[in-house]
Design a protein around this motif. Structure first.
Motif, PDB file in Angstrom:
ATOM      1  N   GLU A  76     -70.755  14.350  73.238  1.00  0.00           N
ATOM      2  CA  GLU A  76     -71.638  15.484  72.972  1.00  0.00           C
ATOM      3  C   GLU A  76     -71.237  16.700  73.806  1.00  0.00           C
ATOM      4  O   GLU A  76     -71.662  17.823  73.533  1.00  0.00           O
ATOM      5  CB  GLU A  76     -73.108  15.124  73.245  1.00  0.00           C
ATOM      6  N   SER A  77     -70.428  16.472  74.846  1.00  0.00           N
ATOM      7  CA  SER A  77     -69.885  17.561  75.663  1.00  0.00           C
ATOM      8  C   SER A  77     -68.434  17.801  75.289  1.00  0.00           C
ATOM      9  O   SER A  77     -67.630  16.874  75.255  1.00  0.00           O
ATOM     10  CB  SER A  77     -69.980  17.203  77.157  1.00  0.00           C
ATOM     11  N   ARG A  78     -68.076  19.044  75.024  1.00  0.00           N
ATOM     12  CA  ARG A  78     -66.689  19.373  74.657  1.00  0.00           C
ATOM     13  C   ARG A  78     -65.748  19.066  75.821  1.00  0.00           C
ATOM     14  O   ARG A  78     -64.621  18.614  75.620  1.00  0.00           O
ATOM     15  CB  ARG A  78     -66.620  20.859  74.283  1.00  0.00           C
ATOM     16  N   PHE A  79     -66.218  19.285  77.052  1.00  0.00           N
ATOM     17  CA  PHE A  79     -65.382  19.013  78.211  1.00  0.00           C
ATOM     18  C   PHE A  79     -65.192  17.510  78.391  1.00  0.00           C
ATOM     19  O   PHE A  79     -64.076  17.037  78.644  1.00  0.00           O
ATOM     20  CB  PHE A  79     -66.007  19.605  79.474  1.00  0.00           C
ATOM     21  N   THR A  80     -66.272  16.740  78.271  1.00  0.00           N
ATOM     22  CA  THR A  80     -66.175  15.290  78.441  1.00  0.00           C
ATOM     23  C   THR A  80     -65.297  14.681  77.357  1.00  0.00           C
ATOM     24  O   THR A  80     -64.558  13.723  77.608  1.00  0.00           O
ATOM     25  CB  THR A  80     -67.576  14.653  78.423  1.00  0.00           C
ATOM     26  N   GLU A 118     -56.917  21.920  71.756  1.00  0.00           N
ATOM     27  CA  GLU A 118     -57.922  21.547  72.751  1.00  0.00           C
ATOM     28  C   GLU A 118     -57.520  22.069  74.131  1.00  0.00           C
ATOM     29  O   GLU A 118     -58.366  22.567  74.881  1.00  0.00           O
ATOM     30  CB  GLU A 118     -58.095  20.029  72.791  1.00  0.00           C
ATOM     31  N   PHE A 119     -56.242  21.930  74.477  1.00  0.00           N
ATOM     32  CA  PHE A 119     -55.746  22.463  75.748  1.00  0.00           C
ATOM     33  C   PHE A 119     -56.019  23.960  75.830  1.00  0.00           C
ATOM     34  O   PHE A 119     -56.507  24.471  76.849  1.00  0.00           O
ATOM     35  CB  PHE A 119     -54.242  22.193  75.874  1.00  0.00           C
ATOM     36  N   ASP A 120     -55.692  24.664  74.762  1.00  0.00           N
ATOM     37  CA  ASP A 120     -55.889  26.117  74.743  1.00  0.00           C
ATOM     38  C   ASP A 120     -57.368  26.469  74.891  1.00  0.00           C
ATOM     39  O   ASP A 120     -57.728  27.406  75.618  1.00  0.00           O
ATOM     40  CB  ASP A 120     -55.342  26.710  73.444  1.00  0.00           C
ATOM     41  N   TYR A 121     -58.235  25.707  74.204  1.00  0.00           N
ATOM     42  CA  TYR A 121     -59.674  25.984  74.253  1.00  0.00           C
ATOM     43  C   TYR A 121     -60.215  25.773  75.661  1.00  0.00           C
ATOM     44  O   TYR A 121     -60.942  26.623  76.199  1.00  0.00           O
ATOM     45  CB  TYR A 121     -60.418  25.095  73.261  1.00  0.00           C
ATOM     46  N   GLU A 139     -50.725  27.013  80.436  1.00  0.00           N
ATOM     47  CA  GLU A 139     -49.653  26.549  81.313  1.00  0.00           C
ATOM     48  C   GLU A 139     -50.215  26.100  82.659  1.00  0.00           C
ATOM     49  O   GLU A 139     -49.761  25.108  83.245  1.00  0.00           O
ATOM     50  CB  GLU A 139     -48.626  27.658  81.525  1.00  0.00           C
ATOM     51  N   GLU A 140     -51.209  26.827  83.162  1.00  0.00           N
ATOM     52  CA  GLU A 140     -51.821  26.440  84.436  1.00  0.00           C
ATOM     53  C   GLU A 140     -52.543  25.106  84.288  1.00  0.00           C
ATOM     54  O   GLU A 140     -52.456  24.235  85.165  1.00  0.00           O
ATOM     55  CB  GLU A 140     -52.791  27.511  84.914  1.00  0.00           C
ATOM     56  N   LEU A 141     -53.239  24.923  83.176  1.00  0.00           N
ATOM     57  CA  LEU A 141     -53.939  23.659  82.943  1.00  0.00           C
ATOM     58  C   LEU A 141     -52.944  22.511  82.854  1.00  0.00           C
ATOM     59  O   LEU A 141     -53.177  21.428  83.409  1.00  0.00           O
ATOM     60  CB  LEU A 141     -54.771  23.753  81.656  1.00  0.00           C
ATOM     61  N   ARG A 142     -51.844  22.717  82.178  1.00  0.00           N
ATOM     62  CA  ARG A 142     -50.815  21.669  82.089  1.00  0.00           C
ATOM     63  C   ARG A 142     -50.185  21.409  83.456  1.00  0.00           C
ATOM     64  O   ARG A 142     -49.748  20.286  83.746  1.00  0.00           O
ATOM     65  CB  ARG A 142     -49.744  22.072  81.070  1.00  0.00           C
ATOM     66  N   GLY A 143     -50.172  22.425  84.303  1.00  0.00           N
ATOM     67  CA  GLY A 143     -49.681  22.228  85.662  1.00  0.00           C
ATOM     68  C   GLY A 143     -50.566  21.261  86.443  1.00  0.00           C
ATOM     69  O   GLY A 143     -50.067  20.417  87.201  1.00  0.00           O
ATOM     70  N   TYR A 144     -51.877  21.375  86.242  1.00  0.00           N
ATOM     71  CA  TYR A 144     -52.797  20.434  86.886  1.00  0.00           C
ATOM     72  C   TYR A 144     -52.593  19.022  86.335  1.00  0.00           C
ATOM     73  O   TYR A 144     -52.729  18.040  87.061  1.00  0.00           O
ATOM     74  CB  TYR A 144     -54.244  20.864  86.663  1.00  0.00           C
TER      75      TYR A 144
END
Length: 377
Positions: A267-271, A323-326, A336-341
């Protein structure tokens, strides 16, 4: 490194590094359920009668008040069915409470709305300051730990308890249940979300703004002070009567037009992103193993069905780039920063200050006095 092994009874495997197996290859999650949980679990008429007595206590506590209990409604299956149950079958008067952490899916918003409208209830919504939530979530990404959903989970728990205390409500009705949750997630992947020592350490090291309004709550506040000094009680009604995933879905769909999610907690987009992709791909742990194993132990799913579903990823490979972009855009960073994490060295709760000893000690005490059931975590 240990050799790979999977339980011969459920689908838990050595992705849980602390798992053990007996001579028949059955894991300790299964034996723990059989020995410690099942004998004390009464999802039948006996349990219903026991809960009926509690209902009378709840009504008495709410006399002269606008509400006699509080329910946190996420729009998920368990909390939604709980709300339906206590209002339609037991005529309780809950304060329906929702915490908006900024990641609600459209399905969740709709499910919450259709339920409160048809039941004729008022919805109280607490909106978490987005700039603070965003910064705290980024802090967990930067820390490298697997439990990056902690800022959202902690905010939900803390706000609910604080709201109950503010309105002098003595009963919190919780949708947690043995039927679909009797197997716990390994602590190494989903660490205690109320360990304030760990939260403060990660906040201090990685947050870039002051969290002035974020709702922190120490476990001692809601486990000890509210329970033993303010008389607040947490009740899990779904453990006291028949409850299955299929039955709940069918009832909610028929009565409210409630829409199901692809997976528990989605129900959470992040979860959804975290449990569906981040945790299994970065850390090698698929929470569906826990969810399916719970359903296997409570006779709602066969092991063969679970193994078949586990052959497919929980996320859609064709849409994961989107999803990564969102997620990145919502957090105010680049993809790119998110993929770095995602690619940084793996960390765990052990790499930061924590109060694990206190949680272990508290769990042993509560289990010894019968307040909590001994379920492996």
């Amino acid at each position: 490194m240990r050799n790979y092994q999977i339980c011969t009874n459920c689908v838990m495997d050595t992705s849980d590094s602390n798992i053990t197996f007996d001579d028949q290859g059955v894991c300790d999650h299964c034996t723990g359920f059989r020995i410690h949980v099942a004998p004390k679990w009464h999802p039948d008429e006996t349990g219903r009668q026991m809960f009926s007595r509690t209902v009378e206590e709840i009504r008495q506590s709410g006399k002269g008040k606008e509400f006699d209990c509080i329910i946190g409604l996420s729009g998920g299956l368990d909390s939604s069915f709980l709300l339906h149950l206590v209002v339609t079958e037991f005529q309780l008067r809950p304060l329906v409470f929702h915490v908006d952490g900024g990641w609600n899916t459209d399905i969740a918003v709709n499910n919450i709305q259709v339920m409160v409208e048809k039941l004729g209830l008022e919805l109280f919504t607490e909106v978490i300051n987005w700039e603070e939530m965003k910064d705290f979530q980024l802090a967990f990404f930067k820390s490298g730990v697997p439990h990056i959903d902690t800022p959202q989970d902690h905010a939900f728990i803390a706000t609910l308890y604080q709201f109950a205390n503010k309105h002098d409500i003595k009963y919190i009705l919780n949708g947690g249940n043995i039927s679909t949750e009797c197997v716990r997630n390994p602590l190494e992947f989903l660490y205690y979300g109320t360990d304030m020592r760990q939260l403060r350490d990660i906040q201090k090291q990685f947050c870039t703004i002051e969290l002035k309004t974020y709702p922190f709550s120490d476990v001692l506040f809601h486990k000890v002070y509210l329970r033993y000094f303010r008389g607040l009680k947490v009740v899990k009604p779904l453990d006291w009567m028949p409850y299955t995933k299929a039955m709940a879905r069918e009832t909610l769909s028929r009565e409210y037009g409630w829409k199901p999610y692809p997976q528990k907690h989605f129900e959470s987009r992040f979860t959804k992103f975290y449990e569906g992709y981040w945790l299994p791909e970065r850390f090698g742990f698929d929470t569906r193993r826990v969810q399916f194993s719970s359903l296997i132990l409570t006779d709602q799913m066969t092991r063969e069905e679970a193994l078949s579903q586990l052959e497919r990823p929980a996320y859609d490979p064709e849409t994961i780039a989107h999803e990564f972009d969102y997620i990145a855009k919502k957090l105010g960073i680049t993809s790119e920063e998110l993929r770095g994490y995602f690619e940084m060295p793996l960390k765990s709760y052990r790499d930061y200050d924590n109060s694990l000893w206190m949680f272990n000690f508290g769990a042993k005490v509560l289990q010894a006095i019968g307040v909590e059931k001994a379920i492996k975590r």
